[in-house]
Design an enzyme around this catalytic site. Structure first.
Site, PDB file in Angstrom:
ATOM      1  N   ASP A 130      37.884  38.947  49.414  1.00  0.00           N
ATOM      2  CA  ASP A 130      38.472  40.207  49.867  1.00  0.00           C
ATOM      3  C   ASP A 130      37.598  40.931  50.886  1.00  0.00           C
ATOM      4  O   ASP A 130      36.442  40.561  51.109  1.00  0.00           O
ATOM      5  CB  ASP A 130      38.741  41.126  48.659  1.00  0.00           C
ATOM      6  CG  ASP A 130      37.590  41.116  47.648  1.00  0.00           C
ATOM      7  OD1 ASP A 130      36.439  40.897  48.068  1.00  0.00           O
ATOM      8  OD2 ASP A 130      37.850  41.308  46.454  1.00  0.00           O
TER       9      ASP A 130
ATOM     10  N   GLU B 111      44.529  44.273  41.275  1.00  0.00           N
ATOM     11  CA  GLU B 111      44.372  45.364  40.317  1.00  0.00           C
ATOM     12  C   GLU B 111      45.475  45.325  39.252  1.00  0.00           C
ATOM     13  O   GLU B 111      46.568  44.811  39.513  1.00  0.00           O
ATOM     14  CB  GLU B 111      44.442  46.703  41.059  1.00  0.00           C
ATOM     15  CG  GLU B 111      43.424  46.874  42.189  1.00  0.00           C
ATOM     16  CD  GLU B 111      42.011  47.191  41.670  1.00  0.00           C
ATOM     17  OE1 GLU B 111      41.699  46.907  40.500  1.00  0.00           O
ATOM     18  OE2 GLU B 111      41.212  47.724  42.465  1.00  0.00           O
TER      19      GLU B 111
ATOM     20  N   HIS C 123      40.157  43.527  36.956  1.00  0.00           N
ATOM     21  CA  HIS C 123      40.632  42.939  38.221  1.00  0.00           C
ATOM     22  C   HIS C 123      39.795  41.710  38.591  1.00  0.00           C
ATOM     23  O   HIS C 123      38.634  41.581  38.199  1.00  0.00           O
ATOM     24  CB  HIS C 123      40.682  43.975  39.354  1.00  0.00           C
ATOM     25  CG  HIS C 123      39.366  44.339  39.967  1.00  0.00           C
ATOM     26  ND1 HIS C 123      39.186  45.483  40.709  1.00  0.00           N
ATOM     27  CD2 HIS C 123      38.146  43.719  39.976  1.00  0.00           C
ATOM     28  CE1 HIS C 123      37.947  45.538  41.146  1.00  0.00           C
ATOM     29  NE2 HIS C 123      37.285  44.488  40.709  1.00  0.00           N
TER      30      HIS C 123
ATOM     31  N   ASN D  18      38.142  47.162  35.024  1.00  0.00           N
ATOM     32  CA  ASN D  18      39.556  47.223  34.623  1.00  0.00           C
ATOM     33  C   ASN D  18      40.194  45.834  34.540  1.00  0.00           C
ATOM     34  O   ASN D  18      41.407  45.711  34.404  1.00  0.00           O
ATOM     35  CB  ASN D  18      40.336  48.107  35.605  1.00  0.00           C
ATOM     36  CG  ASN D  18      40.312  47.557  37.032  1.00  0.00           C
ATOM     37  OD1 ASN D  18      39.693  46.525  37.292  1.00  0.00           O
ATOM     38  ND2 ASN D  18      40.983  48.232  37.942  1.00  0.00           N
TER      39      ASN D  18
HETATM   40  P1  PGA Z   1      30.436  44.114  40.492  1.00  0.00           P
HETATM   41  O1  PGA Z   1      31.956  44.010  40.931  1.00  0.00           O
HETATM   42  O2  PGA Z   1      29.886  42.729  40.525  1.00  0.00           O
HETATM   43  O3  PGA Z   1      29.798  45.006  41.531  1.00  0.00           O
HETATM   44  O4  PGA Z   1      30.424  44.702  39.126  1.00  0.00           O
HETATM   45  C1  PGA Z   1      32.767  43.052  40.349  1.00  0.00           C
HETATM   46  C2  PGA Z   1      34.196  43.246  40.776  1.00  0.00           C
HETATM   47  O5  PGA Z   1      34.623  44.385  41.000  1.00  0.00           O
HETATM   48  O6  PGA Z   1      34.925  42.247  40.858  1.00  0.00           O
END
Ligand code: PGA
Length: 255
Positions: free
Chosen positions: A67, A143, A138, A136
């Site tokens: 992304d 999402e 995702h 959450n």
């Molecule tokens: P993070 O993000 O590794 O910074 O916790 C993970 C994500 O949002 O997929």
């Protein structure tokens, strides 16, 4: 689903890097799906170390990132382009033409998404997908919602994601509200998946994910339960609630 629990972040990162290295050795032109965020930083550090020690060759590896924030230019230090080059690509012998990241500045977003999917398809699909997980649930920026899209698309970031990612910005108001992300279909078509989770703040979602035997669009990562070859690799902190529910068992758990 194979569940592995590492003693700490460093061990988790070494295990992940070793799995990736083994796959590159088996298939030097591996199509590697890559993630950003805090979690894979240690994995990238390990891969760079292996390259510098002459143990790993990225000259034929092809990468596709999950992304990119919509509206951030590649030179913006908060963009995922910038993250990937500074933390990984600048330090290994990957060919620039083999690097793919969605263009967050694309004028025609639909066309950009279509082009990205086409490039993935042309490369033969993703061989190994590295994933983090949001608080959450995702994966990529897919999402929670009433439906999940299969292909690359422009998406609205969830309030939980905006809050969690605010640490990379001066203020929460500066966090982009939209991003281009590969869809769940692209992730699920990957031949092999490693899901990394690290730290206390991921313990709740990991317990929720691993205790359920149902899939739900409300927890996008739950769809990984349907995949044939997923390794969930957590450090102890991320596994904490899951382990307590499992009666304090520890070590490597195969499911
Ligand atoms: P993070 O993000 O590794 O910074 O916790 C993970 C994500 O949002 O997929």
């Amino acid at each position: 689903m194979k569940i592995m629990i590492a003693g700490d972040y460093q061990e988790m990162s070494s295990i992940a890097a070793n799995i990736i290295a083994e796959e590159i050795k088996k298939k030097p032109d591996l199509v590697l799906g890559l993630a950003t965020g805090s979690t894979p930083l240690g994995t990238y550090r390990e891969l760079v170390r292996m390259y510098k020690e002459g143990k790993l060759d990225f000259s034929r590896v092809i990468t596709f990132n999950l992304d990119e924030y919509y509206g951030l230019s590649p030179t913006d230090p908060r963009s995922y382009h910038y993250y990937m080059y500074t933390n990984f690509f600048n330090h290994v012998n990957i060919k620039p033409e083999n690097i793919h990241i969605p263009d967050g500045m694309a004028k025609d977003v639909e066309e950009e998404c279509r082009r990205y999917d086409e490039q993935i398809q042309k490369a033969g699909g993703i061989d190994l997908q590295l994933l983090g997980i949001g608080v959450n649930g995702h994966i990529g920026f897919n999402e929670p919602g009433d439906e999940l899209l299969t292909n690359t698309h422009l998406t609205n970031l969830a309030p939980d994601t905006i809050k969690a990612n605010a640490r990379f910005f001066e203020s929460i108001d500066e966090v982009p509200r939209k991003a281009i992300t590969v869809g769940l279909g692209t992730i699920m078509k990957a031949r092999k998946i490693i899901l990394l989770a690290s730290g206390r703040e991921k313990a709740k979602i990991m317990a929720e994910l691993l205790d359920e035997d149902a899939v739900s669009t409300k927890v996008p990562a739950s769809f990984l339960l349907l995949h044939r070859d997923v390794t969930v690799l957590m450090d102890k902190e991320a596994a904490n609630i899951y382990l307590k529910k499992k009666d304090g068992c520890c070590g490597t758990v195969g499911v």
